[in-house]
Every structure is written in structure tokens, then in C-alpha cells.
Motif scaffolding. Structure first.
Motif, short mmCIF file in Angstrom:
data_model
loop_
_atom_site.label_atom_id
_atom_site.label_comp_id
_atom_site.label_asym_id
_atom_site.label_seq_id
_atom_site.Cartn_x
_atom_site.Cartn_y
_atom_site.Cartn_z
N ARG A 331 0.81 -1.20 0.00
CA ARG A 331 0.00 0.00 0.00
C ARG A 331 0.85 1.26 0.00
NH1 ARG A 331 -5.08 -1.20 3.23
NH2 ARG A 331 -5.39 -3.39 2.79
N SER A 332 0.36 2.25 -0.67
CA SER A 332 0.98 3.56 -0.54
C SER A 332 0.10 4.41 0.36
CB SER A 332 1.13 4.21 -1.91
OG SER A 332 -0.13 4.53 -2.41
N LYS A 333 0.70 5.38 1.01
CA LYS A 333 -0.05 6.18 1.97
C LYS A 333 -0.01 7.65 1.56
CE LYS A 333 1.17 2.98 5.61
NZ LYS A 333 -0.01 2.14 5.47
N ARG A 334 -1.15 8.30 1.69
CA ARG A 334 -1.27 9.71 1.35
C ARG A 334 -1.68 10.49 2.58
NH1 ARG A 334 -1.87 11.24 -4.03
NH2 ARG A 334 -2.06 9.44 -5.40
N CYS A 335 -1.26 11.73 2.62
CA CYS A 335 -1.71 12.62 3.68
C CYS A 335 -3.17 12.94 3.43
CB CYS A 335 -0.86 13.88 3.67
SG CYS A 335 -1.41 15.13 4.79
N ARG A 336 -4.00 12.89 4.45
CA ARG A 336 -5.42 13.18 4.26
C ARG A 336 -5.66 14.66 4.01
NH1 ARG A 336 -9.43 9.29 5.48
NH2 ARG A 336 -8.56 7.58 6.69
N ALA A 337 -4.77 15.49 4.53
CA ALA A 337 -4.99 16.92 4.41
C ALA A 337 -4.58 17.45 3.05
CB ALA A 337 -4.23 17.64 5.52
N CYS A 338 -3.39 17.07 2.58
CA CYS A 338 -2.91 17.68 1.34
C CYS A 338 -2.77 16.69 0.21
CB CYS A 338 -1.57 18.38 1.59
SG CYS A 338 -0.25 17.23 1.99
N ARG A 339 -3.08 15.44 0.44
CA ARG A 339 -3.08 14.39 -0.59
C ARG A 339 -1.70 14.10 -1.17
NH1 ARG A 339 -8.39 12.11 -0.73
NH2 ARG A 339 -9.21 13.45 0.87
N HIS A 340 -0.67 14.54 -0.51
CA HIS A 340 0.67 14.18 -0.98
C HIS A 340 1.00 12.78 -0.51
CE1 HIS A 340 1.39 18.36 -2.09
NE2 HIS A 340 2.37 17.87 -2.83
N ILE A 341 1.78 12.08 -1.33
CA ILE A 341 2.14 10.70 -0.97
C ILE A 341 3.22 10.73 0.11
CG2 ILE A 341 3.16 8.59 -1.85
CD1 ILE A 341 1.78 9.07 -4.45
N LEU A 342 2.99 9.99 1.16
CA LEU A 342 3.96 9.93 2.26
C LEU A 342 4.82 8.68 2.18
CD1 LEU A 342 1.67 10.95 5.22
CD2 LEU A 342 3.05 12.41 3.80
N SER A 343 4.25 7.63 1.61
CA SER A 343 4.98 6.37 1.54
C SER A 343 4.50 5.64 0.31
CB SER A 343 4.71 5.57 2.81
OG SER A 343 4.92 4.21 2.56
N LYS A 344 5.44 5.19 -0.48
CA LYS A 344 5.06 4.47 -1.69
C LYS A 344 6.05 3.34 -1.90
CE LYS A 344 4.00 5.25 -6.55
NZ LYS A 344 2.57 5.06 -6.53
N PRO A 345 5.62 2.10 -1.78
CA PRO A 345 6.55 1.00 -2.00
C PRO A 345 6.78 0.75 -3.48
CG PRO A 345 4.42 0.15 -1.39
CD PRO A 345 4.28 1.63 -1.41
N GLU A 346 7.87 0.11 -3.76
CA GLU A 346 8.17 -0.31 -5.15
C GLU A 346 7.09 -1.32 -5.55
OE1 GLU A 346 10.50 0.65 -8.03
OE2 GLU A 346 11.61 0.91 -6.16
#
Lengths: 561, 191
Positions: A331-346
Motif C-alpha cells: 500500500r501507498s499512503k497519502r496525507c489526508r490533508a494535502c493528498r501528498h504521498i507519504l509512503s510508496k513501496p516499489e
């Protein structure tokens, strides 16, 4: 007494703006006593606190919001589905159509959930070239851990591959599995020869019963939709009455849906024979189960853990079937407030690296605590001052100013007194490790534990205890509270006077809420949002940043006297 | 430099080995009672057999892995002695894996005792039992044949129809390979 490891938990700011919680029996908070958010001391024992405290390793950091993010304030997005056994990446379309289990040859033992392996029943050949000659069938699934074998449920396979397809065609005991559709086709052929058709009470297996029920109710819904009472909504294309009643229920409350269902009864009919999926329960089934349990005994019944893994409800060991591995996700994770990706696996399954990973420990100072003098016991003695070393480590490339604030006494029934001897200090940047090592020679000798225990150096108020390249440690003095609730009335604190019940679970753990405020200056040009031209102009400018958060330090258990 | 003890080395236990036994040079056989090892049995280096409290009898086609300990580790009670307790008796085709401790009174044919499993003192294992890694059989316990002990002390009966002769044949072939790999020195243990 078990040993206690000191810990530090950080509060995620996502829970801050929620209303404060109230325990049972507590007075209603009067509206006038409502203090502003900033003034309130964080109480680690509040029931709500358990949901907002996380170890530093579990937290992420949003570079755009400049804020800590926990697993509750990020959005998860599934990058890939894969089988943990064969590491095969399953496209999400086939997950939707075929379910969340591996459809290749990965099976788990129904007894102990270990992975099953395929082996040949035939005797291994001996003699010259035996090693390279292919093994001949039939094959069985074997558990290498608990020695379960598909022979026990009477299943043997013809091929060593494509086990999912082979297993779905075979029932326990080795009989071929014929789906209801195939059987009906055969029955039709029989009818032409003999007048005997399938009875209305024929027994179905779970899969075909579900198929029958599904097809019956789908046809019922399709029939009833246009002629339903909601003809005027037909134009909107909400074909299914279920969706319709749900939508209408939104506007008119549940009563509307109920009324509609009443009007529908005339049109909708329930199942009435086995071709429509009706299965009558009879006492004969129970009788069968009872005689069977008498025959096989306790040994032959499946445990609840084993039953839970099965797709169908199963009571006996003979009915257990091997089940395929559940798929897992990246899973990749996004910030709920600004929708920027915080974690993205290969996205490749075999690759364990991350493309983006903004973990909090690269952004916010780590805090650890340890006793200054090694105590003979792991327990804290009540009413006896004890000193701890609080170490703050800076992960940033800029030097930071840190303010540490603690309440004078910890919240809760047993209020221990806490004093930070040096609440303000500056920490050096996390620069190259080798620079520091080369510069080390000229510097003053670091204080060692041995010196401290000799008492040569006393902790002084307002002075840093020890300083390193990117860390600073200060001394915290703690007077642990007494855990006694009895004793003379005048010695009791207000909380104990209100509630003098026995010691609750983990109430003897001394937890200190700490408010940490970090300030530093960073190059404004580092900001990507500034654009190129603006970035050049602002290159010389330094931007001031600050980050403030609560954290909770678990120091140790207080001895009960 | 290695310091050698001035004490004379402990007397060797009376040992009976078959001519086809494979026994590594640095296996450890100690104690005072008899140790009897059957034919085609392979004993890895650093396997410990201790007959200080009771004799040990090992059957044919067995494999004893390194760091496994076989034999009663404490004195057997007098009541047992009166009954003529024969010490540890291991059947044919038994595999004792690395680090297992076997104090069983009887281990049936074709049993497999996995890594670091413990068989308590005086326990009896039936034929073709399997004790999974780190599992424990209590002292004096009687385990019926074809039992699989796995997980956290879970038990089940293996009803898949184990062919005993096939299994022993496989172990025999493994022992043949070990014969080529292990430097056997039976003379060292026979006085």
C-alpha cells in the motif's frame, strides 16, 4: 516483577481538535470551565489517549503540511496484490473476479496452516538415472510440518501443477464435483429416457445453492423493478429496487423503505424449491452429525480455528479442505490533508524498497530516557528523588532549538513530581559522522557513566548534562508518588479523596507527558512549491520553522509499599 | 596450547556396534551401562549417548544427529529398576534430529524426533510418531502409534497410511549417503 523498558510515545496531532473525553461517573464539564486547547495538559491516562499515541517508528511526516501523520490520518491505496507464498503479482481485475485468494498452486494445510507441498504417491525409482527421471503420478498434497496429507480426505491429483483447478473439480473422498448446472444438463438427458426428474428437495452443495439463490433473486429483482411502485424514478436509471429504496431512505428515513417493501410483497416471491436454492433442514442431518461424532470421537472433529479457515461450515476432520493462501497487498499512503504521498513501496513484489518514504524519525527529534544511576531494582521507590537522563537526538541537517515542558506533577491519581533541570537547549545538526570523529580530539572529555556514579559531577540546574554531535542529554528529576490510597485524610491528594479505589491495571507505571517545541531555520529554496524564479530570489533567505507536539515518556513502575 | 588433564580418561561404556554402523570419530559415548547400536545406523559427529543411569539400545537404520542427547540424564527410580527397566530402547528407522533430547523408555519404529524436541524421562512413543521441532513429550507419557505432535502441544493421528517399509528404506538410503560423508571410527568406541 517483570522488567520494564522505558518508552516514548508521540501524540499525533490528528486527534487534538476533538472534544475531551469523560470517564463514567465524572461530573459534566461546565461550559465555563472550558479552557483553550493550548492550555490543556495532555493526559496520557485519558481513554482517548490510547488512540493518539504512537511509537516514533510508526509515524510518518508530511513535508507539505509540516506535521506528524499517524496511520489514522493517512489514506491507504493498494499498489499491488500478491500471493505471499509464490510472490506472484495478481492483477486487481482478477482479484475482483476470482476473489482474494491465490489461484495458482499455493495451498495451506487445513490442520496447521503451513504451506502444502506436492509429492508423488508412487515409489521413487531406484537404479541408474533415478534422480533425473520424472516422478509419475498420482500426486498428493503434503504438509511437511504436521504430516497431514490430502490422502486423509481421499484426494489424489493427476498432475503436479494447476492444483487450484484440479481441486475445484474434486470432492472430499475423490468423487468428481459436478456443478448444479452440469447436473441439470445431465438430468435433462435422463428425463428424455426416464420420466424421473430432479426432486424439488434434492440436496445441493453450498456453491450451487448460492448460485441458484443468486440467479433466482436476480431474476426476481429484474422482474419487479419496472413494475414497482416507484415508476416515476425509472427514468433515472436506478434499476434495482434495492438501490432505489436506499436512496429514498436517505431522504425520508427508514419508514419509507419499509412501506415500499410492503407494497413489493405482492410482486416478489421467495424461493420454493431446490432449483431456486431452497434447502430444507431436517432433523435427519442432525442425527447424521450425532452418529458421526460418536463414530469419529473428539479426534475426528475440527477445532474452531480450523473451522474458521474453511470456506464452508465444516465440523469433521474428514470434511476439511486445503485452502489457498490469502493475497496480501502493498500500500501507498497519502496525507489526508494535502493528498501528498507519504509512503510508496516499489510496485514489484520481490523488491522491498520504497520509492517515497517520509518517516517521522527523519524529521522529528527522537527522545529516549534512561536512569542516571543504575538502580539495584527496576522499580522506582516512592517519595525518593531519582534522576534520569533524557536524550534528544536531532535527525535534521540544521541545528535546532528545543524547548521541553512538563507539568510539575503528572496527571492521574498518583501525581509524581517532575523537574527538567535544563528545559531549553540547542542541538547540533546531523552532519557527516566522520567530520565529528576527526574533530573529536581537541574537545573536552565526555562525561562517562563511571564519573557520574562517583559523584564528581552533579547535575546542575540550567546546564546540559552531556552533548554530542547531534544529540543533547539533560537531567530530569522525578519524585515518584506513593501508591497508597489509605492513610490520614489530610495527606491525600484531591484525586484520591474523590476516588480511593484499589490500584488499577498499569496505574503504577510512571508516565510523564512532555511538550516538545522544536525551532530551526532552513533554506527557503528547499521548498519545491516556490517555483524556480522565486526559489532563486529567496535563496539567501532563511525560513524559520517550528514544530510542537506532545509525547509521553514511560519511565518505570513505582514499587508498591 | 591445550591443557591435558592429568586424570585418566573416564572408562568407556561397554559398547556393542554392528559391523555396518557408521559412527563419527567425535561422537560422545559415555556412562557405565551398555550401549548397543544396530546395523546401518548412522551417528553424526558430536552426538551424545549417555548410559550413566541406564543402558541404551538403538535399532537398525537409525540416524542420530549432532548435539542430540540420548539416555537417561538422571537416576532411574528403584521401582523402575525392579521392573527390569531396560533403559532407552530405540526401534528401527528412527531419526533423532539436531539438539533433541531423548529420555524415552521406548521409541517405536519409524519415529521422527525433530530439532530441539524433548522426550521426557520414561515416555513411550508408539510406531511412526513424529515430534515436531521444539515440542515436548512429558515424562512417563504414552504416545499412541502414528501420533503427530505439533504446534503448541497439539496432537493428531496421522491416518494417511504410512508405509513403514518405504520409510525405513528411505532412511536406509540416507544412512548410505552418510556412510560416505561421515568418517567412521567404530574401533575407538569398542574396547
Amino acid at each position: 516483577m517483570t522488567s520494564f523498558t522505558p518508552y516514548t510515545y508521540f501524540q499525533c496531532p490528528c486527534t487534538e481538535n476533538s472534544t475531551s473525553s469523560r470517564t463514567f461517573g465524572e461530573d459534566l464539564p461546565s461550559p465555563t470551565s472550558d479552557t483553550s486547547e493550548d492550555d490543556r495538559t495532555f493526559d496520557p491516562r485519558a481513554p482517548r489517549a490510547a488512540y493518539s499515541l504512537h511509537p516514533l517508528e510508526h509515524l510518518l511526516y508530511c513535508e507539505d503540511c509540516h506535521q506528524i501523520r499517524c496511520h489514522r490520518c493517512v489514506l491507504d491505496e493498494i499498489v499491488t496484490w500478491y500471493c505471499p507464498n509464490c510472490l506472484f503479482e495478481v492483477p486487481s481485475s482478477s482479484v475482483k473476479s476470482e476473489g482474494n485468494r491465490c489461484t495458482r498452486s499455493c495451498f495451506q494445510c487445513p490442520v496447521c496452516t503451513a504451506s502444502l507441498s506436492v509429492s508423488s504417491v508412487a515409489l521413487a525409482q531406484t537404479g541408474l538415472g533415478a534422480d533425473i527421471s520424472a516422478q509419475a503420478g498420482p500426486y498428493v498434497l503434503n504438509c511437511t510440518y504436521c504430516q497431514w496429507s490430502s490422502k486423509e480426505i481421499g484426494i489424489q491429483l493427476e498432475k503436479p501443477n494447476g492444483i487450484y483447478a484440479q481441486l475445484s473439480k474434486v470432492k472430499n473422498g475423490g468423487e468428481p464435483y459436478i456443478s448444479a448446472k452440469d447436473r441439470r444438463r445431465e438430468d435433462r438427458r435422463d428425463i428424455s429416457e426416464s420420466p424421473k426428474g430432479p426432486g424439488p428437495n434434492e440436496t445441493l452443495d453450498a456453491d450451487s445453492q448460492f448460485e441458484n439463490l443468486k440467479s433466482f433473486y436476480q431474476s426476481q429483482l429484474a422482474d419487479s423493478a419496472p413494475s414497482g411502485g416507484m415508476g416515476f424514478m425509472g427514468g433515472y436509471g436506478y434499476g434495482s429496487p434495492g438501490a432505489l429504496s436506499r436512496i429514498m431512505g436517505l431522504y425520508t428515513g427508514s419508514s419509507f423503505g419499509d412501506k415500499k417493501r410492503e407494497s413489493k410483497n405482492g410482486n416478489m416471491r421467495e424461493v420454493c424449491d431446490s432449483s431456486e436454492g431452497l434447502q430444507l433442514t431436517s432433523t435427519k442431518d442432525d442425527q447424521c452429525a450425532i452418529t458421526r461424532i460418536q463414530r469419529v470421537g473428539w479426534e475426528g472433529t475440527a477445532s474452531t480455528a480450523q473451522q474458521k479457515e474453511q470456506a464452508q461450515s465444516v465440523r469433521f476432520m474428514d470434511d476439511l479442505r486445503p485452502f489457498s493462501h490469502l493475497l496480501r497487498t502493498k500500500r501507498s499512503k497519502r496525507c489526508r490533508a494535502c493528498r501528498h504521498i507519504l509512503s510508496k513501496p516499489e510496485s514489484k513484489v520481490q523488491n522491498t524498497r520504497f520509492r517515497i518514504r517520509l518517516v517521522a524519525r527523519n524529521y522529528i527529534p527522537a527522545i529516549t530516557i534512561q536512569p542516571l544511576q543504575q538502580a539495584p531494582t527496576s522499580l522506582l521507590t516512592p517519595m525518593k528523588p531519582v534522576q534520569f537522563v533524557l536524550t534528544v537526538k536531532n535527525p535534521l541537517f540544521e541545528s535546532v532549538r528545543v524547548n521541553i515542558a512538563t507539568p510539575a506533577s503528572t496527571p492521574g491519581r498518583f501525581a509524581s513530581k517532575v523537574t527538567v533541570l535544563c528545559p531549553q537547549f540547542e542541538i547540533g545538526a546531523s552532519t557527516d559522522m566522520f567530520d565529528e570523529a576527526l574533530r573529536e580530539g581537541g574537545k573536552e572529555k565526555r562525561r562517562t557513566k563511571a564519573e557520574a556514579s562517583e559523584g564528581q559531577l552533579q547535575a546542575e540546574a540550567g546546564k546540559i548534562w552531556e552533548r554530542g554531535r547531534n544529540w543533547v542529554s539533560v537531567v530530569v528529576e522525578i519524585v515518584p508518588a506513593s501508591l497508597r490510597t489509605d492513610g490520614p485524610e489530610f495527606m491525600k491528594s484531591q484525586q484520591i479523596q474523590k476516588d480511593d479505589g484499589p490500584l488499577r491495571e498499569d496505574e503504577d507505571v510512571l508516565e510523564i507527558p512532555v511538550f516538545v517545541r522544536v525551532e530551526w531555520e532552513t533554506d527557503a529554496a528547499h521548498e519545491e512549491s516556490g517555483g524556480l524564479a522565486a526559489g532563486n530570489k529567496e535563496k539567501e533567505l532563511k525560513e524559520k520553522r517550528e514544530l510542537a507536539y506532545w509525547c509521553v515518556i514511560g519511565v518505570g513502575r513505582i514499587a508498591q509499599d | 596450547m591445550r591443557r591435558t588433564s592429568t586424570m585418566p580418561s573416564a572408562p568407556k561404556p561397554p559398547t556393542t556396534l554392528s559391523s555396518s554402523t557408521v559412527i563419527a570419530d567425535n561422537a560422545s559415548l559415555s556412562g557405565t551401562h551398555t550401549i548397543k547400536i544396530g546395523s546401518n545406523t548412522a551417528i553424526h559427529p558430536r552426538t551424545k549417548l549417555f548410559s550413566g543411569n541406564a543402558p541404551i539400545t538403538i535399532g537398525n537404520y537409525c540416524i542420530l544427529s549432532e548435539r542430540s542427547i540420548t539416555g537417561y540424564q538422571s537416576a532411574i527410580p528403584d521401582a523402575e529398576k525392579e521392573r527390569g527397566g531396560g533403559g532407552v530402547v530405540i526401534g528401527n528407522g528412527v531419526v533423532i534430529e539436531v539438539g533433541a533430547v531423548v529420555e524415552a523408555k521406548e521409541v517405536g519404529d519409524g519415529c521422527v524426533i525433530e530439532v530441539n524436541a524433548r522426550i521426557g524421562k520414561g515416555a513411550v512413543l508408539g510406531e511412526h510418531c513424529r515430534v515436531s521441532p521444539l515440542c515436548i513429550v512429558a515424562p512417563e507419557e504414552v504416545v499412541p502409534a502414528y501420533t503427530v505432535i505439533y504446534g503448541d502441544g497439539l496432537r493428531r493421528l496421522d491416518r494417511s497410511g504410512v508405509k513403514g517399509d518405504v520409510k525405513i528404506d528411505m532412511i536406509g538410503r540416507q544412512a548410505d549417503v552418510l556412510r560416505r560423508l561421515i568418517l567412521s571410527n567404530p574401533a575407538k568406541f569398542q574396547s
